[in-house]
Scaffold this active site. Structure first.
Site, mmCIF file in Angstrom:
data_model
loop_
_atom_site.group_PDB
_atom_site.id
_atom_site.type_symbol
_atom_site.label_atom_id
_atom_site.label_comp_id
_atom_site.label_asym_id
_atom_site.label_seq_id
_atom_site.Cartn_x
_atom_site.Cartn_y
_atom_site.Cartn_z
ATOM 1 N N ASP A 1 0.836 -1.199 0.000
ATOM 2 C CA ASP A 1 0.000 0.000 0.000
ATOM 3 C C ASP A 1 0.872 1.250 0.000
ATOM 4 O O ASP A 1 1.840 1.354 0.760
ATOM 5 C CB ASP A 1 -0.885 0.005 1.256
ATOM 6 C CG ASP A 1 -1.761 1.237 1.337
ATOM 7 O OD1 ASP A 1 -2.876 1.199 0.798
ATOM 8 O OD2 ASP A 1 -1.327 2.250 1.940
ATOM 9 N N TYR B 1 2.760 10.465 -0.602
ATOM 10 C CA TYR B 1 3.877 10.071 0.247
ATOM 11 C C TYR B 1 5.193 10.537 -0.391
ATOM 12 O O TYR B 1 5.530 10.136 -1.506
ATOM 13 C CB TYR B 1 3.916 8.558 0.454
ATOM 14 C CG TYR B 1 2.713 7.978 1.175
ATOM 15 C CD1 TYR B 1 1.833 8.786 1.897
ATOM 16 C CD2 TYR B 1 2.454 6.617 1.150
ATOM 17 C CE1 TYR B 1 0.740 8.258 2.554
ATOM 18 C CE2 TYR B 1 1.362 6.070 1.808
ATOM 19 C CZ TYR B 1 0.501 6.901 2.501
ATOM 20 O OH TYR B 1 -0.583 6.362 3.153
ATOM 21 N N GLN C 1 12.381 -5.623 11.098
ATOM 22 C CA GLN C 1 11.085 -5.241 11.650
ATOM 23 C C GLN C 1 9.947 -5.947 10.919
ATOM 24 O O GLN C 1 8.933 -6.289 11.519
ATOM 25 C CB GLN C 1 10.898 -3.725 11.550
ATOM 26 C CG GLN C 1 11.810 -2.923 12.468
ATOM 27 C CD GLN C 1 11.677 -1.422 12.226
ATOM 28 O OE1 GLN C 1 11.431 -0.988 11.102
ATOM 29 N NE2 GLN C 1 11.855 -0.648 13.269
#
Length: 335
Positions: free
Chosen positions: A49, A54, A290
């Site tokens: 996404d 952005y 992560q």
């Protein structure tokens, strides 16, 4: 990886969806961003996404480059339109027909694809007739440039109106992308019931509450150097979740997470995925490791007693006001 249907459609997406808000094209170098995307693919994530706003379109370019060479049919790529891009001219923002049709072309070029699986209205546009917006989205779908449409941070009333128009136009509005976490539950009273009725799923952003639910922000201590709370852009979003009472409550979740052999972050992601109206949790990363940690929350079923303990620990620090969704609707365009 767990896969779930998105709304009342035949489209399946990965329950952990990789999002590149804030990080790609701005916070992390492009090679690290690519490593994070590759790590997501290695962990079975197929859904990605992004949005044109952005990093002022740079994040779409980074994602497109990172996914180059992958079998397109094996991916689900989502993007959004609303916020200003480019030089910020009078038509560089909003959900007018002009901006939507021009923006989808730019997004496809940057993402290096002929279509996106989901095209989303990043906010509700009070200055454009909803009929114009939905007709433009329908035309995007009919042209093959998007397969489905969705919205982000729309109220229940706005979603109902948009879904009705979409149905009349013969296209599927199948998703809502709101902020949702165990600390921020404003969608539960109104948005979720409306979406359940309409066959619309939630793809939730900030399931770890901008990092607050990792437990790294300690009460009475300054934020760790380099954390989102110290970033000028990120601090604007995390501020309301940095109260001492919230930070203290989060620390009390540690034994709850330990009981089910999860980290605090994994507990947070698993919690949002317990909601049957949630199709996916959006997670980002500034380091590849992560991604691997967050993916471990997929397919986890939290016992009822764990869910009850979470509610007991958090108590009245949870933000529940459904009116906050309406406050996220911009009063007008910025240009």
């Amino acid at each position: 990886m767990e896969f779930r249907y998105l709304g009342n459609s035949g489209l399946k997406i990965s329950a952990i969806t990789y999002g590149n808000w804030i990080t790609h094209g701005s916070q992390v170098e492009n090679d690290v961003a690519t490593q994070c995307v590759r790590a997501a693919l290695d962990e079975g994530v197929t859904t990605f996404d992004t949005a044109d706003v952005y990093a002022n379109t740079a994040a779409e370019t980074v994602l497109g480059d990172a996914l180059a060479g992958e079998r397109r049919e094996s991916l689900e790529i989502f993007t959004k339109v609303y916020w200003p891009t480019g030089p910020g001219g009078p038509n560089d923002m909003g959900l007018s027909r002009k901006h939507i049709l021009e923006s989808i072309n730019g997004s496809l070029r940057r993402l290096r694809t002929d279509y996106v699986d989901l095209y989303q209205a990043h906010r509700y546009d009070v200055e454009t007739p909803l009929e114009e917006t939905m007709q433009a989205f329908a035309d995007v779908v009919r042209s093959g440039k998007a397969l489905y449409i969705g919205v982000s941070e729309w109220t229940a009333e706005q979603i109902r109106a948009g879904a009705a128009l979409a149905k009349d136009l013969g296209v599927q509005l199948i998703s809502s992308q709101p902020q949702y976490s165990m600390l921020y539950r404003v969608i539960e009273p109104e948005v979720v019931p409306a979406c359940e009725e309409l066959g619309i799923s939630q793809i939730v952003w900030s399931p770890i509450a901008q990092g607050v639910l990792t437990g790294k922000y300690l009460p009475g201590q300054p934020p760790p150097a380099g954390s989102r709370a110290t970033d000028e852009h990120g601090a604007n979003f995390i501020g309301r979740l940095m109260g001492e009472d919230i930070l203290e409550a989060v620390q009390r979740l540690r034994p709850v997470a330990a009981e089910v052999d999860l980290t605090l972050a994994q507990l947070a992601v698993a919690w949002v995925l317990q909601n049957p109206n949630v199709a996916a949790a959006l997670v980002g990363a500034s380091r590849p490791e992560q991604v691997a940690e967050n993916v471990k929350a997929a397919g986890v079923t939290l016992p009822a007693e764990t869910m009850a303990k979470i509610d007991e620990v958090l108590g009245d620090v949870v933000i529940r006001d459904p009116g906050l969704t309406a406050k996220n609707t911009p009063a007008g365009r910025l240009t």
